[in-house]
Design a protein around this motif. Structure first.
Motif, PDB file in Angstrom:
ATOM      1  N   GLN A   1       6.513  11.941  -0.653  1.00 58.90           N
ATOM      2  CA  GLN A   1       5.095  12.238  -0.483  1.00 58.90           C
ATOM      3  C   GLN A   1       4.854  13.632   0.104  1.00 58.90           C
ATOM      4  N   ALA A   2       5.688  14.574  -0.330  1.00 57.47           N
ATOM      5  CA  ALA A   2       5.527  15.965   0.103  1.00 57.47           C
ATOM      6  C   ALA A   2       4.127  16.456  -0.226  1.00 57.47           C
TER       7      ALA A   2
ATOM      8  N   ALA B   1       5.756   7.225  11.170  1.00 55.97           N
ATOM      9  CA  ALA B   1       4.450   7.358  11.814  1.00 55.97           C
ATOM     10  C   ALA B   1       3.341   7.687  10.816  1.00 55.97           C
ATOM     11  N   GLY B   2       3.691   7.713   9.531  1.00 58.41           N
ATOM     12  CA  GLY B   2       2.695   8.016   8.511  1.00 58.41           C
ATOM     13  C   GLY B   2       2.384   9.492   8.378  1.00 58.41           C
TER      14      GLY B   2
ATOM     15  N   PHE C   1       0.831  -1.203   0.000  1.00 55.00           N
ATOM     16  CA  PHE C   1       0.000   0.000   0.000  1.00 55.00           C
ATOM     17  C   PHE C   1       0.866   1.253   0.000  1.00 55.00           C
ATOM     18  N   ALA C   2       1.918   1.245   0.835  1.00 58.07           N
ATOM     19  CA  ALA C   2       2.818   2.391   0.920  1.00 58.07           C
ATOM     20  C   ALA C   2       3.524   2.625  -0.411  1.00 58.07           C
ATOM     21  N   GLN C   3       3.932   1.523  -1.074  1.00 61.27           N
ATOM     22  CA  GLN C   3       4.580   1.647  -2.370  1.00 61.27           C
ATOM     23  C   GLN C   3       3.618   2.228  -3.397  1.00 61.27           C
ATOM     24  N   ASP C   4       2.381   1.748  -3.367  1.00 64.07           N
ATOM     25  CA  ASP C   4       1.369   2.266  -4.303  1.00 64.07           C
ATOM     26  C   ASP C   4       1.128   3.756  -4.072  1.00 64.07           C
TER      27      ASP C   4
END
Length: 417
Positions: A321-322, A114-115, A32-35
């Motif tokens: 993911q800025a 921490a996302g 999910f994080a990669q996507d």
């Protein structure tokens, strides 16, 4: 259903089941994080999605719509850059945080773990951490504006863009030593004459100072040759010391090296006028500018064997993911100076105002001796004209990655004895 075998318990099956479920969740979370990262890259037009020709009118328009940009940095000059950016782009609010190199990297890692994706631009030294941790783990993304590619040497834009080249240098007091530098060879600083008269900032908590020590160890051959030139015989290593770089550090410490907790205090220690026996210091090169602001008498030991200038890069990158990727691009481009700069460009003080600011842009806050642009097509600051020809030592990212922990351990052991 899994068949029970001899010795297998219901608890064991449940434990295996929970472990398998946890692993499944971990794999799913990673996917999910990669996507999410790939989707962000595509939307932000970064990485492999960066256009061959960028539309800066469109980037600027989108940046103004985003309306905000957050920077974590290792330099106090980031505050001035933020102010200057908002002079040219008042529609975009800049949140600038001067955290130091170690805390900058730590904050990025902890937040993203921490996302939390709150930062847009990361400016810091710490080559090993930036190259081999943040970059491969997608915590940052290299971004080089297309129009700058042929104006910056490849080693200063890949795998990460260098914002400025800085240096730790040997400084002495030119007021006391009016006839010239008091030493010609670094090994003189290990002798009784310089007992308690050589100083540096502690490498514990400072990635820049730790990188300096690693550079000395990496270039141990140069230090061995310098010792032989100084003493007239090959160096004899102390028991347990691996090479001449470590031996140099060992002898400095045995000669009562003085440790300071801030760079500005070092500049005062070596540069204050009226001293009989001022120390020589390892200081950040930009502190030479305190000669003008604080009436110090610091001078740089350019001509010393094997070198008195230990150069390093401060990097700039878009955070993974800025939330404001276009404002991040615009800020990075701003930091590197305008397209119109040439080596013959004349800029007048005050650099951070009027036409000089429009031309230098983000370079204005750094346009001084001690911070140099990686661009080959820009003017040099007054007093820094000899920078291209100065004998410098650069540390490699690979050596720091593989040896910085050992250098740190060596320092801890040596200073605890």
């Amino acid at each position: 259903m899994q068949k029970m075998t001899k010795g297998m318990t219901i608890t064991g099956l449940m434990t295996r089941g929970l472990a398998a479920a946890a692993m499944s969740l971990m794999i799913g979370s990673t996917a999910f994080a990669q996507d999410a990262f790939d989707t962000w890259l595509k939307t932000a037009e970064l990485g492999a999605n960066q256009p061959a020709e960028e539309n800066w009118e469109e980037i600027t328009r989108k940046a103004k719509e985003e309306g905000e940009v957050t920077i974590y940095a290792s330099s106090s000059s980031v505050s001035a850059s933020a102010e200057d950016f908002m002079k040219l782009y008042p529609e975009i609010k800049v949140n600038a945080y001067d955290l130091g190199s170690e805390k900058t990297i730590e904050k990025v890692v902890r937040e993203q773990q921490a996302g939390i994706f709150a930062v847009d631009v990361v400016n810091t030294a710490g080559t090993a951490q930036m190259f081999f941790d943040l970059l491969p783990n997608k915590r940052i993304v290299n971004y080089v504006p297309r129009y700058l590619v042929d104006k910056i040497p490849v080693e200063l834009r890949e795998p990460l863009l260098t914002q400025v080249i800085e240096a730790t240098v040997l400084m002495y007091n030119a007021d006391t030593y009016k006839d010239g530098p008091p030493v010609k060879n670094v090994w003189q600083l290990t002798e009784p004459e310089w007992n308690k008269r050589f100083a540096m900032k502690s490498p514990l908590g400072s990635l820049t100072s730790l990188a300096l020590l690693a550079s000395i160890v990496e270039h141990s051959d140069s230090f061995a040759k310098a010792y032989e030139a100084h003493a007239g015989k090959p160096i004899e290593l102390s028991e347990g010391t691996e090479n001449a770089g470590y031996e140099f550090l060992h002898r400095l410490l045995k000669n009562d090296l003085v440790i300071y907790d801030s760079g500005s205090k070092l500049a005062t220690a070596s540069g204050l006028k009226g001293q009989d026996k001022p120390p020589v210091t390892f200081s950040s090169m930009h502190y030479i500018n305190k000669n003008g602001s604080d009436d110090y008498a610091n001078a740089i030991l350019y001509d010393v064997d094997p070198a008195g200038v230990f150069a390093y890069s401060t990097y700039t990158a878009v955070a993974g993911q800025a939330p404001h990727p276009n404002a991040a691009k615009l800020f990075i481009a701003f930091q590197m100076g305008s397209k119109d700069l040439t080596p013959e460009t004349k800029v007048e003080k005050p650099y951070r105002e009027g036409e000089s600011l429009k031309t230098l842009q983000g370079m204005a806050a750094y346009f001084k001796v001690g911070t140099f642009s990686p661009r080959t097509d820009v003017p040099l600051p007054k007093g820094g004209e000899n920078w291209p020809n100065v004998k410098k030592i650069f540390g490699s990212a690979e050596f720091q990655r593989d040896n910085v922990a050992a250098v740190n351990d060596f320092w801890v052991v040596e200073t605890s004895q």
